[in-house]
Design a protein around this motif. Sequence first.
Motif: not given
Length: 91
Positions: A35-38, A59-61, A65-73
Motif C-alpha cells: 500500500x505504501x509502495x503504491x 500525500x502518502x502519509x 493513514x486512511x487505511x492503516x495506523x502507523x507512526x510517522x517515523x
Amino acid sequence: MTWVDFAIEFIIPLLCAAITYYVIPILKEKNLYNYVRIGVHAAEQLFRDSGMGREKFDYVKKWVNEKFKISDQDLENMIEAIVFEMNKDIN
C-alpha cells in the motif's frame, strides 16, 4: 479418545492459534508495504516538480493513514526504503 477427537480438541485449535499469531501479522505487514509502495508511486506521478518531497510525503502519509495506523517515523522509513529501491532500479 479417537484420533478425530484428538484433532478436534487439540490440533485444530493449536493450528488456528499459530495462524493467528504468525501468519496474519505477516500478511498485514506485506499488505501495508504494498500500500505504501503504491502511494509512493502515485505521489511521484502527481508531484513531478523538483523540491516537492514534503508534498509527496504528506500525500502518502494521508493516503496510508486512511487505511492503516502507523507512526510517522515508521512510515517515513518505509517510504525511504521504497524510494531507494525505485532509484536503484532506475540507475
